[in-house]
Design a protein around this motif. Structure first.
Motif, short mmCIF file in Angstrom:
data_model
loop_
_atom_site.label_atom_id
_atom_site.label_comp_id
_atom_site.label_asym_id
_atom_site.label_seq_id
_atom_site.Cartn_x
_atom_site.Cartn_y
_atom_site.Cartn_z
N TYR A 113 0.83 -1.21 0.00
CA TYR A 113 0.00 0.00 0.00
C TYR A 113 0.86 1.26 0.00
O TYR A 113 0.60 2.22 -0.73
CB TYR A 113 -0.94 -0.01 1.22
CG TYR A 113 -2.20 -0.78 0.95
CD1 TYR A 113 -3.26 -0.19 0.26
CD2 TYR A 113 -2.34 -2.10 1.36
CE1 TYR A 113 -4.42 -0.90 -0.01
CE2 TYR A 113 -3.49 -2.80 1.09
CZ TYR A 113 -4.53 -2.21 0.41
OH TYR A 113 -5.67 -2.90 0.14
N ILE A 115 3.96 1.53 -1.08
CA ILE A 115 4.64 1.66 -2.38
C ILE A 115 3.66 2.22 -3.42
O ILE A 115 3.99 3.11 -4.21
CB ILE A 115 5.22 0.30 -2.82
CG1 ILE A 115 6.39 -0.09 -1.92
CG2 ILE A 115 5.68 0.35 -4.27
CD1 ILE A 115 6.91 -1.50 -2.14
N THR A 116 2.44 1.68 -3.39
CA THR A 116 1.42 2.15 -4.35
C THR A 116 1.16 3.65 -4.14
O THR A 116 1.07 4.43 -5.09
CB THR A 116 0.11 1.37 -4.16
OG1 THR A 116 0.42 -0.01 -4.17
CG2 THR A 116 -0.87 1.67 -5.27
N TYR A 117 1.05 4.00 -2.89
CA TYR A 117 0.81 5.41 -2.57
C TYR A 117 1.98 6.26 -3.05
O TYR A 117 1.80 7.32 -3.66
CB TYR A 117 0.62 5.56 -1.06
CG TYR A 117 0.53 7.00 -0.62
CD1 TYR A 117 -0.59 7.77 -0.95
CD2 TYR A 117 1.56 7.59 0.10
CE1 TYR A 117 -0.66 9.09 -0.57
CE2 TYR A 117 1.49 8.92 0.48
CZ TYR A 117 0.37 9.66 0.15
OH TYR A 117 0.29 10.97 0.52
N ILE A 119 4.02 5.60 -5.45
CA ILE A 119 3.99 5.68 -6.92
C ILE A 119 2.99 6.73 -7.37
O ILE A 119 3.22 7.51 -8.30
CB ILE A 119 3.66 4.29 -7.52
CG1 ILE A 119 4.82 3.32 -7.25
CG2 ILE A 119 3.39 4.38 -9.01
CD1 ILE A 119 4.44 1.87 -7.45
N SER A 120 1.84 6.73 -6.67
CA SER A 120 0.78 7.67 -7.07
C SER A 120 1.20 9.13 -6.89
O SER A 120 0.69 10.02 -7.57
CB SER A 120 -0.51 7.38 -6.29
OG SER A 120 -0.32 7.77 -4.94
N ILE A 123 2.61 11.53 -9.85
CA ILE A 123 1.80 12.26 -10.84
C ILE A 123 1.32 13.60 -10.30
O ILE A 123 0.55 14.30 -10.94
CB ILE A 123 0.59 11.42 -11.30
CG1 ILE A 123 -0.27 11.04 -10.10
CG2 ILE A 123 1.03 10.20 -12.08
CD1 ILE A 123 -1.61 10.44 -10.49
N TYR A 199 2.03 16.44 6.42
CA TYR A 199 1.62 16.66 7.81
C TYR A 199 2.54 17.64 8.52
O TYR A 199 2.11 18.50 9.27
CB TYR A 199 1.62 15.32 8.58
CG TYR A 199 0.41 14.50 8.28
CD1 TYR A 199 -0.87 14.93 8.64
CD2 TYR A 199 0.52 13.30 7.61
CE1 TYR A 199 -1.98 14.18 8.35
CE2 TYR A 199 -0.56 12.53 7.32
CZ TYR A 199 -1.83 12.97 7.69
OH TYR A 199 -2.91 12.24 7.40
N LEU A 210 -3.61 16.90 -6.25
CA LEU A 210 -4.43 16.32 -7.33
C LEU A 210 -5.48 17.32 -7.80
O LEU A 210 -5.71 17.52 -8.99
CB LEU A 210 -5.11 15.04 -6.86
CG LEU A 210 -4.15 13.86 -6.65
CD1 LEU A 210 -4.91 12.69 -6.05
CD2 LEU A 210 -3.50 13.46 -7.96
N ALA A 211 -6.09 17.96 -6.81
CA ALA A 211 -7.17 18.89 -7.17
C ALA A 211 -6.66 20.28 -7.45
O ALA A 211 -7.39 21.12 -7.97
CB ALA A 211 -8.18 18.95 -6.02
N GLU A 213 -6.05 22.68 -5.42
CA GLU A 213 -6.83 23.68 -4.72
C GLU A 213 -6.39 23.74 -3.25
O GLU A 213 -5.79 22.80 -2.74
CB GLU A 213 -8.32 23.33 -4.77
CG GLU A 213 -8.63 21.96 -4.21
CD GLU A 213 -10.04 21.51 -4.52
OE1 GLU A 213 -10.56 20.73 -3.71
OE2 GLU A 213 -10.60 21.92 -5.55
N LEU B 244 0.86 5.80 -14.44
CA LEU B 244 0.51 4.77 -13.45
C LEU B 244 -0.04 3.53 -14.13
O LEU B 244 0.22 2.39 -13.70
CB LEU B 244 -0.52 5.31 -12.46
CG LEU B 244 -0.07 6.50 -11.61
CD1 LEU B 244 -1.13 6.81 -10.55
CD2 LEU B 244 1.25 6.19 -10.91
N ILE B 292 -3.13 -3.15 -6.29
CA ILE B 292 -3.59 -1.97 -5.53
C ILE B 292 -3.59 -0.75 -6.46
O ILE B 292 -4.53 0.08 -6.44
CB ILE B 292 -2.69 -1.72 -4.30
CG1 ILE B 292 -2.78 -2.91 -3.34
CG2 ILE B 292 -3.11 -0.47 -3.56
CD1 ILE B 292 -1.75 -2.87 -2.21
#
Lengths: 683, 307
Positions: A113, A115-117, A119-120, A123, A199, A210-211, A213, B244, B292
Motif C-alpha cells: 500500500y 509503495i502504491t501510494y 507511486i501515485s 503524478i 503533515y 491532485l485537485a 486547490e 501509473l 492496488i
C-alpha cells in the motif's frame, strides 16, 4: 552549506574507502561479504553529498540540471545499497529465529500500500526530484538505517553475552549512530504536497496536489514540524545537513573502528576454534588408539583360544581360559559360563571369573537369572538397558550378594540346540554396548568350537586306540602267532624224533627252533621299541631318533652312527615328524632283517633351495645290498615311499649287490611365515 | 488523506487475496490427495489457512472503517434480496465463519475428518467467490456504462487469482522454512507439494495475466466508445494517470515473471527453498502493488477517492 556538504561527503567517502580497503585485506570473517555493500553505500552517498555541494554553488542552469539528474539516480541507489547492507548485518551474520520468516509476510500488505501510494505521488505537480528524494528516504534510507542499526545492536547483544565488551561497545555505538542516521536521513524530508510529508510541512503546502486547490490539513500525531527542514533549523540553529554530516561521522567512526576489532575478534574466535579442533582431533586419536588396543586385545585372545583349540588342549582349560581372558576385555566384574548337563534339569555354572579369581566349578550351582534363561530359550543374544528392572539382573553373579547394574548374555548353540549360556555382568549401572554383545557372541562361537573339538578329539582317540589294537593284533598274527604255530609243529616233530630215538635230527630241529624264537624275540622287541619311540614324541624328534638308534644297536648288535646337522628343531609339520620316524624305523628294520650289515649310518641334514627348505634323512648300511629293480614289489619300500609322499616329500633307494644300501628321504619344512605365526601363537 | 477512503481498497484487495489463496491451496490439496503425494496435507495446510483466516479478519475490520457503524452491519441481512452490498456483507461474514470452522477442524482433527475439511474448504472458497462477485456487481450501475459490463466481474476474479497464486506460493515457502526445524517429518512432503504445485500455479498465473491484459484492453476500448462521463474517465486514464497505468502493467509483468523464474529455479534447477524466498516474496509484492495500483486507477478514473 557547501562546507557541510563537503565534510558530509568526506565522512561517507572515508567510510566507503575504509570498507573497501578492509575488504581488499581479505580474511574469511562473515562481515567481509557485506563490506562491498558498505563500501558502495559510503562512496555513492559521498558522491551524492558532493553533488549536493556543487548544486549549492553552481549557477549554470544546464549544469544544475545534469547534477539534479545525477542526484536523482544516486539517491535511490545509495538507499538501496544501504537497505541490502542493513538486511545483511541483521540477518546474515547470525541466523534469525525461524519465526522471523513471517515478518516480511506480515509487512508485505502494508508495504504494498505504501509503495502504491508512493507511486501515485509521482503524478502530482511537484518537481520529480521531490518524490524521488522523499521516497528514497522513506522507503530506502529509513528501513536501511533501521535494519543496520538493529543489526549492530544485535551484534552488541551477542558480543556482550560472549564477554567481548570492547567489541560490544563499538557495536552499540554503530547501532545508535545508524538509528540517528535513520532519523535525520530517513524521516526528515523536504516539503511536499502529500502525506506524510504534508503533515509536518502543512505551512508550506497549502493546496491539494491532485485537485490543485487550497486545503486545510490537520496536524495529527504530534510529529509536525520536528521533521521539517525549516523547523530543524529554527529549533537547533543548525541545518539538517549539519546533523546528517554528524550522523555520517558517527557512523563512519564507529563502523571503521568496529571493522578492525571485529576482524580481531573473528581471528580470536578462529584461534579458539582451531584449539577446539585440535582437542577434538586428539580426543578422536585417543579414542582410535583405545579402540585399536581393544581390537588387538580381542584378536590376541581369540588367536590364543583358537591355537589352544587347534593344539587339542584340554577343553576345561580352554573354557576357563576364555572366561578368564575375556572378562577384563569386556570391562566386566563377573563372567560366567553355564551348561546344561544330562545329570540335572537346571542350567549349571561350570566356569567363572571375577577380579582375582577364576576357576572351574565342580559342585552344582544353578543359574536362574531371568534374562540368562530368556536368552537360552530364545537363543538370541540380549543385554540389559539402563532402565532394566532390577529383578531381571538378580543372581547373575552367584558369588556376590549385590545386584549387578548391567548384564549381557549370549546363548551357546550346538547344532541348533541350546547347550548353555555365556554372560558378563557389571556392578555399576553402565549397560554393555552392542559391540560388547558382538564380542560376546564371538566368544560363544569359540566356546562351542572348543566343546565340539573336545568331543571330536575323544572320538578320534577311541578310533586311534582301536586302530592301534588292530595293528598290534595283525603284527602278532603275522609274527608271533606264526612263530608260535611253527613252534607247535616243531615240538610235535621233536616229540616224534624223541620217540623214534633220532637224536641227531632232534638236535637240528632244536637249533632251528632256537633261531625262530630268537627272530620272534627280535621282532617283538623291535615292535615295542617302535611303539615307544613313536608315541613318545614329547621329547622332540632328534632325541627320539638318537635313543631309538642306541636301543637298536644294543638289540641287533649292529653298529649305529648318527649324524645330525639340522639342529634340534627340524621345523617339520607334526605329521611329517611322525612319518620321518616311521620311515627310519622301517629302513632299520629292513637292515636288521635283510642286510646282514655290521654298520648302519643315519644322517639328518637341512637342504635349502630358492623355493623351499627340506629335511634330508639318509640311512646307509654296509650290508649285502640288492638290486632295486627286483625289489619293486617290496611291501616295506612301498610303504616308506607312500609315507614320504603323504606329507609332500619323496623317497629314493639306492643299492647294489655287495655294496650295501642307501635310503634317502626328503620332507618339506613348514613355510617361514607359518613358522613365525606358530611361534607367535605359542609365545 | 482520508482513512475511510483507504479502507475500501484494503477490504476488497484483502478479500480477493484471501479467496484466491484459499482457492489455490485447495486445488493443491485436491491434487495431493488425488496423487497420494501427501497423507498429511491437512496438517501442512494448517498454518497457511490460519494466515488466510487472519487476512479475512483484517479485511472485515478494515471494511468497518468504510461502512461507518460496525455495530449495525448485521442489518445488511435485511436487504439481501435487493442489495449487492448486503449480499457482499453476508457472504463475507459467511466466509469468515466457515474459514474459522476450517481452521478449527484443521487444528483439531489432523489426519481425520478429511471429508468434513474438504467441504468446509469448498464452502469457504464458494462464499469468498460469492463475496467477490457481489463486490464487483456493486459497480455494475446503469449510470456507469463502463462498469456495467462482465469485464468488471472478470477483472475482479482475475485479480483474485493473480493475488491468490503469489500469496499461496509465499505462504508455502514461509511455512516450509518455519516448519523445517519444528516438523522435520513433514519436510519432504512439504517440498514435494511445492515442487508439484509451482508448475500448474505458473500456468494459472500466466493465463490469468493474459486474461487481465486482454479484458483491460477491451474495457478501455469500451470506455473510449462510451458516453461523455466515460470519455472523461478515458481522458483521465490516458492523461494524468497514464504513467501509473503503464507502471501497473509493467510491475504486474515483472511480478509474474519473477514467479515463473522461481518455478524454473525450483522445478528445473532444483534450488533450495531458501533461495526461493526473495523471488517469491518479490513476486507477491509486485503483484500486490500492481493490483492496488489497478484498484486505485479503477476508483480514481470513476469515483473521486482522493488518494
Amino acid at each position: 552549506m557547501s562546507i557541510i556538504y563537503f565534510f558530509y561527503g568526506l565522512a561517507f567517502g572515508g567510510l566507503g574507502l575504509a570498507a573497501f580497503l578492509q575488504y581488499r585485506r581479505g580474511g574469511d570473517f562473515p562481515l567481509r561479504k557485506l563490506l562491498p555493500w558498505l563500501a558502495a553505500f559510503g562512496l555513492i552517498t559521498a558522491t551524492a553529498g558532493w553533488v549536493e555541494m556543487f548544486l549549492v554553488t553552481e549557477t549554470n542552469p544546464e549544469t544544475i540540471q545534469v547534477l539534479q539528474y545525477l542526484q536523482m539516480i544516486l539517491q535511490p541507489v545509495s538507499g538501496s545499497v544501504l537497505l541490502i547492507f542493513g538486511w545483511g548485518i541483521l540477518a546474515k551474520l547470525n541466523p534469525l529465529p525461524s519465526w522471523t520468516i513471517f515478518i516480511p509476510g506480515i509487512l508485505i500488505v502494508p508495504l504494498a500500500y505504501v509503495i502504491t501510494y508512493a507511486i501515485s505521488t509521482f503524478i502530482t505537480p511537484s518537481p520529480i526530484e521531490i518524490p524521488i528524494d522523499i521516497w528514497s528516504r522513506y522507503l530506502l534510507y529509513l528501513p536501511g538505517s533501521l535494519l543496520a542499526g538493529l543489526g549492530f545492536l544485535r551484534q552488541w547483544s551477542i558480543q556482550r553475552k560472549l564477554g567481548y565488551s570492547d567489541v560490544a561497545n563499538l557495536m552499540l555505538g554503530a547501532g545508535l549512530a545508524f538509528l540517528f542516521e535513520a532519523f535525520v536521513m530517513g524521516l526528515v524530508v523536504p516539503a511536499a504536497p502529500y502525506g506524510p510529508a504534508s503533515y509536518y510541512n502543512y505551512d508550506r503546502v497549502a493546496y491539494d496536489a491532485l485537485a490543485a486547490e487550497s486545503v486545510q490539513i490537520a496536524q495529527p500525531y504530534g510529529l509536525s514540524a520536528w521533521l521539517d527542514y525549516q523547523r530543524v533549523l529554527e529549533v537547533t540553529g543548525l541545518p539538517i545537513q549539519f546533523w546528517r554530516m554528524l550522523s555520517a561521522f558517527a557512523v563512519t567512526g564507529f563502523v571503521v573502528r568496529g571493522l578492525d576489532i571485529f576482524e580481531a575478534l573473528q581471528k580470536r574466535q578462529l584461534q579458539m576454534l582451531h584449539e577446539e579442533r585440535d582437542r577434538a582431533q586428539q580426543a578422536a586419536f585417543n579414542a582410535q588408539l583405545a579402540a585399536r588396543q581393544t581390537a588387538e586385545g580381542w584378536s590376541d585372545a581369540l588367536v590364543r583360544i583358537s591355537s589352544q583349540i587347534a593344539e587339542l588342549e584340554d577343553v576345561d582349560r580352554i573354557l576357563l581360559y576364555i572366561v578368564e581372558s575375556a572378562r577384563p576385555l569386556l570391562n566386566a566384574d563377573f563372567m560366567g559360563l553355564a551348561l546344561l548337563t544330562q545329570d540335572s534339569p537346571d542350567l549349571l555354572l561350570k566356569y567363572y571369573a571375577f577380579p582375582g579369581r577364576s576357576e572351574m566349578v565342580t559342585e552344582a550351582i544353578s543359574i536362574d537369572n531371568p534374562l540368562i534363561l530368556e536368552v537360552m530359550q530364545s537363543r538370541t543374544a540380549s543385554r540389559s538397558s539402563i532402565t532394566e528392572a532390577p529383578e531381571r539382573l538378580e543372581r547373575s553373579c552367584p558369588f556376590d550378594q549385590k545386584t549387578c547394574g548391567a548384564l549381557a548374555a549370549v546363548p551357546l548353540n550346538l547344532d541348533a540346540y541350546p547347550i548353555g549360556a555365556l554372560w558378563v555382568s557389571r556392578l555399576a549401572l553402565q549397560p554393555f554396548s552392542d559391540t560388547d554383545l558382538i564380542w560376546l557372541e564371538c566368544l560363544a562361537d569359540q566356546v562351542v568350537i572348543a566343546i565340539k573339538h573336545g568331543l571330536m578329539t575323544s572320538q578320534l582317540q577311541s578310533l586311534a586306540v582301536t586302530e592301534e589294537r588292530s595293528r598290534i593284533a595283525r603284527e602278532m598274527h603275522d609274527g608271533l602267532a606264526q612263530v608260535l604255530g611253527y613252534m607247535n609243529l616243531q615240538v610235535q616233530t621233536l616229540e616224534a624224533f624223541l620217540q623214534q630215538g633220532k637224536l641227531d635230527k632232534l638236535q637240528v630241529k632244536l637249533e632251528q627252533m632256537h633261531e625262530a624264537v630268537q627272530a620272534a624275540h627280535a621282532d617283538v622287541r623291535e615292535n615295542i621299541l617302535s611303539l615307544r619311540t613313536t608315541l613318545a614324541s614329547d621329547r622332540g624328534v632328534i632325541p627320539a631318533i638318537q635313543e631309538y638308534l642306541d636301543e637298536f644297536g644294543i638289540q641287533t648288535q649292529i653298529e649305529t652312527h648318527f649324524d645330525n646337522r639340522a639342529g634340534d628343531e627340524l621345523e617339520l609339520a607334526s605329521i611329517a615328524e611322525v612319518q620321518l620316524v616311521c620311515i627310519l624305523q622301517e629302513a632299520l628294520a629292513n637292515v636288521r632283517k635283510h642286510a646282514q650289515a655290521r654298520n648302519v649310518s643315519v644322517h639328518v641334514s637341512r637342504q635349502d633351495d630358492a623355493a623351499e627348505q627340506n629335511i634330508l634323512l639318509l640311512v646307509q648300511d654296509d650290508g649285502l645290498g640288492f638290486t632295486p629293480s627286483r625289489q619293486k614289489r617290496s611291501f616295506g619300500l612301498q610303504t616308506m615311499t607312500e609315507r614320504a609322499q603323504s606329507v609332500g616329500g619323496s623317497l629314493l633307494v639306492w643299492s647294489r649287490p655287495g655294496e650295501g644300501a642307501r635310503v634317502e628321504c626328503r620332507l618339506p619344512c613348514l613355510p617361514k611365515e607359518r613358522q613365525q605365526k606358530t611361534d607367535r601363537i605359542l609365545n | 488523506m482520508n482513512v475511510r477512503e483507504w479502507a475500501l481498497p484494503v477490504y476488497t484487495i484483502l478479500m480477493q487475496l484471501a479467496t484466491g489463496a484459499l482457492f489455490i491451496l485447495w486445488l493443491a490439496r485436491s491434487f495431493s490427495l488425488r496423487d497420494n503425494l501427501s497423507s498429511k496435507i491437512d496438517k501442512i495446510l494448517r498454518r497457511p489457512v490460519m494466515v488466510i483466516f487472519f487476512t479475512v479478519l483484517v479485511a472485515i475490520i478494515g471494511s468497518h472503517f468504510h461502512l461507518s457503524n460496525p455495530l449495525q452491519s448485521f442489518m445488511a441481512v435485511a436487504n439481501f434480496k435487493h442489495s449487492w452490498l448486503s449480499r457482499e456483507i453476508v457472504f463475507t461474514i459467511l466466509m469468515f465463519f466457515t474459514c474459522a470452522a476450517l481452521v478449527d477442524q484443521l487444528g483439531k482433527y489432523e489426519g481425520r475428518h478429511t471429508r468434513v475439511i474438504t467441504w468446509l474448504g469448498r464452502m469457504t472458497v464458494f462464499f469468498g467467490a460469492a463475496s467477490i462477485f457481489c463486490m464487483s456487481s456493486i459497480y455494475r450501475l446503469p449510470t456507469q456504462a463502463p462498469w456495467d459490463d462482465w469485464s468488471t466481474v472478470l477483472l475482479f476474479f482475475g485479480s483474485s487469482l493473480l493475488l491468490g497464486v503469489t500469496t499461496a506460493a509465499a505462504l508455502g515457502v514461509m511455512d516450509n522454512i518455519y516448519g523445517r526445524g519444528r516438523e522435520a517429518e513433514l519436510a519432504d512432503e512439504r517440498m514435494s507439494i511445492l515442487r508439484s504445485s509451482f508448475g500448474w500455479m505458473s500456468a494459472v498465473i500466466t493465463a490469468t495475466l493474459i486474461l487481465v491484459v486482454v479484458v483491460n484492453f477491451v474495457q478501455i476500448l469500451a470506455v473510449g466508445n462510451g458516453d461523455q462521463l466515460a470519455q472523461t474517465s478515458m481522458s483521465l486514464l490516458l492523461g494524468l494517470y497514464q504513467p501509473l497505468l503503464i507502471f501497473r502493467f509493467v510491475i504486474l509483468l515483472v511480478g509474474v515473471g519473477m514467479f515463473i523464474l522461481a518455478t524454473f529455479w525450483l522445478v528445473k534447477q532444483g534450488k533450495s527453498i531458501q533461495e526461493l524466498v526473495t523471488p517469491v516474496y518479490l513476486a507477491c509484492l509486485f503483484v500486490l502493488v500492481a493490483e492496488i495500483l489497478g484498484r486505485f486507477l479503477f476508483y480514481a478514473t470513476h469515483v473521486r477517492m482522493g488518494i
